[in-house]
Motif scaffolding. Sequence first.
Motif, PDB file in Angstrom:
ATOM      1  N   SER A 108       0.821  -1.214   0.000  1.00 56.73           N
ATOM      2  CA  SER A 108       0.000   0.000   0.000  1.00 56.73           C
ATOM      3  C   SER A 108       0.850   1.256   0.000  1.00 56.73           C
ATOM      4  N   LEU A 109       2.135   1.121  -0.298  1.00 62.39           N
ATOM      5  CA  LEU A 109       3.055   2.257  -0.189  1.00 62.39           C
ATOM      6  C   LEU A 109       2.763   3.334  -1.223  1.00 62.39           C
ATOM      7  N   HIS A 110       2.241   2.947  -2.373  1.00 64.41           N
ATOM      8  CA  HIS A 110       1.936   3.923  -3.421  1.00 64.41           C
ATOM      9  C   HIS A 110       0.447   4.272  -3.394  1.00 64.41           C
ATOM     10  N   GLY A 111      -0.053   4.490  -2.206  1.00 63.72           N
ATOM     11  CA  GLY A 111      -1.463   4.811  -2.042  1.00 63.72           C
ATOM     12  C   GLY A 111      -1.748   6.281  -2.290  1.00 63.72           C
ATOM     13  N   PHE A 112      -2.912   6.728  -1.821  1.00 70.45           N
ATOM     14  CA  PHE A 112      -3.355   8.093  -2.081  1.00 70.45           C
ATOM     15  C   PHE A 112      -3.584   8.829  -0.767  1.00 70.45           C
ATOM     16  N   MET A 113      -3.378  10.149  -0.825  1.00 67.25           N
ATOM     17  CA  MET A 113      -3.668  10.968   0.337  1.00 67.25           C
ATOM     18  C   MET A 113      -5.170  11.028   0.573  1.00 67.25           C
ATOM     19  N   THR A 114      -5.545  11.077   1.831  1.00 65.46           N
ATOM     20  CA  THR A 114      -6.946  11.302   2.183  1.00 65.46           C
ATOM     21  C   THR A 114      -7.031  12.560   3.033  1.00 65.46           C
ATOM     22  N   ASP A 115      -8.238  13.026   3.254  1.00 70.36           N
ATOM     23  CA  ASP A 115      -8.468  14.202   4.086  1.00 70.36           C
ATOM     24  C   ASP A 115      -8.888  13.825   5.498  1.00 70.36           C
ATOM     25  N   GLU A 116      -8.760  12.537   5.837  1.00 70.06           N
ATOM     26  CA  GLU A 116      -9.115  12.085   7.174  1.00 70.06           C
ATOM     27  C   GLU A 116      -7.984  12.409   8.155  1.00 70.06           C
ATOM     28  N   PRO A 117      -8.315  12.914   9.347  1.00 70.56           N
ATOM     29  CA  PRO A 117      -7.272  13.172  10.355  1.00 70.56           C
ATOM     30  C   PRO A 117      -6.611  11.868  10.798  1.00 70.56           C
ATOM     31  N   LEU A 118      -5.341  11.937  11.105  1.00 68.50           N
ATOM     32  CA  LEU A 118      -4.624  10.752  11.559  1.00 68.50           C
ATOM     33  C   LEU A 118      -5.038  10.394  12.980  1.00 68.50           C
ATOM     34  N   GLY A 119      -5.233   9.105  13.200  1.00 68.75           N
ATOM     35  CA  GLY A 119      -5.636   8.633  14.517  1.00 68.75           C
ATOM     36  C   GLY A 119      -4.593   7.732  15.144  1.00 68.75           C
ATOM     37  N   ASP A 120      -4.770   7.438  16.408  1.00 67.60           N
ATOM     38  CA  ASP A 120      -3.816   6.640  17.165  1.00 67.60           C
ATOM     39  C   ASP A 120      -3.618   5.264  16.528  1.00 67.60           C
ATOM     40  N   GLY A 121      -2.353   4.872  16.394  1.00 75.15           N
ATOM     41  CA  GLY A 121      -2.007   3.564  15.852  1.00 75.15           C
ATOM     42  C   GLY A 121      -1.757   3.542  14.355  1.00 75.15           C
ATOM     43  N   GLN A 122      -2.155   4.592  13.641  1.00 73.17           N
ATOM     44  CA  GLN A 122      -1.916   4.615  12.194  1.00 73.17           C
ATOM     45  C   GLN A 122      -0.428   4.783  11.899  1.00 73.17           C
ATOM     46  N   VAL A 123      -0.008   4.193  10.786  1.00 70.64           N
ATOM     47  CA  VAL A 123       1.383   4.304  10.347  1.00 70.64           C
ATOM     48  C   VAL A 123       1.440   5.246   9.144  1.00 70.64           C
ATOM     49  N   VAL A 124       2.208   6.306   9.272  1.00 67.13           N
ATOM     50  CA  VAL A 124       2.379   7.247   8.166  1.00 67.13           C
ATOM     51  C   VAL A 124       3.602   6.825   7.358  1.00 67.13           C
ATOM     52  N   HIS A 125       3.355   6.516   6.099  1.00 69.98           N
ATOM     53  CA  HIS A 125       4.444   6.146   5.192  1.00 69.98           C
ATOM     54  C   HIS A 125       4.967   7.408   4.520  1.00 69.98           C
ATOM     55  N   ILE A 126       6.239   7.702   4.740  1.00 71.48           N
ATOM     56  CA  ILE A 126       6.887   8.863   4.125  1.00 71.48           C
ATOM     57  C   ILE A 126       7.857   8.351   3.073  1.00 71.48           C
ATOM     58  N   GLU A 127       7.586   8.668   1.817  1.00 70.53           N
ATOM     59  CA  GLU A 127       8.488   8.309   0.718  1.00 70.53           C
ATOM     60  C   GLU A 127       8.747   9.580  -0.086  1.00 70.53           C
ATOM     61  N   LEU A 128       9.898  10.174   0.137  1.00 71.16           N
ATOM     62  CA  LEU A 128      10.228  11.462  -0.472  1.00 71.16           C
ATOM     63  C   LEU A 128      11.126  11.258  -1.686  1.00 71.16           C
ATOM     64  N   LEU A 129      10.765  11.901  -2.803  1.00 74.09           N
ATOM     65  CA  LEU A 129      11.438  11.687  -4.089  1.00 74.09           C
ATOM     66  C   LEU A 129      11.842  13.019  -4.732  1.00 74.09           C
ATOM     67  N   PRO A 130      12.605  13.844  -4.038  1.00 73.34           N
ATOM     68  CA  PRO A 130      12.924  15.164  -4.598  1.00 73.34           C
ATOM     69  C   PRO A 130      13.987  15.105  -5.690  1.00 73.34           C
ATOM     70  N   ARG A 131      14.105  16.223  -6.393  1.00 74.81           N
ATOM     71  CA  ARG A 131      15.146  16.391  -7.414  1.00 74.81           C
ATOM     72  C   ARG A 131      16.022  17.572  -7.039  1.00 74.81           C
TER      73      ARG A 131
END
Length: 379
Positions: free
Chosen positions: A216-239
């Motif tokens: 699920s790493l290439h998923g989509f952003m949602t507008d739901e607030p983050l709740g306890d226990g959720q894992v935020v996947h950070i994959e940064l691809l700058p140039r």
Amino acid sequence: MVQFASPFPLEDFHDRLRRVQEVLRARNVDWAILDEPETMGWLSGYVTTENLWRAVIVPDSGQPFLLLRSLDAAPARHRTWIDRIVTFLDWEDPIEVLMKHFPAGENGKVRIGIEFQSNSMTQARVLALKHKLSDAGFVDLERSTWDLRRIKSAHEIAHMRRGSQILDEVVREVVAAIRPGIKQREIAAIAAAAYYRLGFDDGFIGHITASTGWDSLHGFMTDEPLGDGQVVHIELLPRFKNYTVRIMRSVVVGAATDEQKGIFAQLCELQDQQLAAMKPGALASDVDAIMRVGALQKNLRPSYDNITGYTLGYNSSASQRLSDLHRNFSPKASWPIERDMVFHMYASAGGLAVSETVLVTDGGGERLTQTPRVIFEAK
């Protein structure tokens, strides 16, 4: 007079041209039409989006020239070392214009090299070129120009090292901003602002999602607030100066469980083994097996369906490809690792991920990204 401004010295571009022309002569090609953004930008210093066709035309000896829409000529002169720029008006056919500047070979015969795998070299363009140059022979350059980019120069490595340092700072800012109740879009905005402020080329961040599994790493952003226990996947691809650097980290909203900490530690251990094995001469498939087989043996994943690393390098925003998978780490990767290659090595399991930008040295893989390898916790 427009001044040539480039992150690379002129000698680097001359060396790139020399190597491309060696490939052309080895394949008995008189002229190459190079329109893939990665190849065009790496060789000429300039590339733009494909609103209209553009290319760099390279002879087997002598100087190349650029084919561009007139509107793009002025910005091109800021970035390219190539003196000759052939332009066309927006309502003109660029292939028709190219024909006026394309020299014929002996007795009208000429061998033209193109990259058949280029997303810019459409079937319609190939047919048009063959129609206009009916006596010419067309040669597939395959991935030869991509292969020339596999080993990075000292200047390229310096840019990617600096980009990795900036990336570490972005990660620190993003992790510090995550808290219960924040939305993924707000996190992304913080990352994009940091990109611009700290010196990356643009604000394309990559992926920031609340992950649930390795797939699920290439998923989509949602507008739901983050709740306890959720894992935020950070994959940064700058140039940075058109060279991409990359990193993945995981942030648990609240406290990470002992199981999560154990999974992450094992992923890092396997990845460390991979990096230690990334010495010149090692086979990519053997390095891949360290992570792939190890993760399955440790029951970290039920299957391992993706590669474990791929090439990093020139990656203009004009490209249709987000990643360079020409050389990647898989069970079928029979190619040898070479000094001064740069890769994105990544691993994931149980909704967690870790990755690094890695430079191949004589002693193994060197992490250019230096963010701490821990599960971050947002409380």
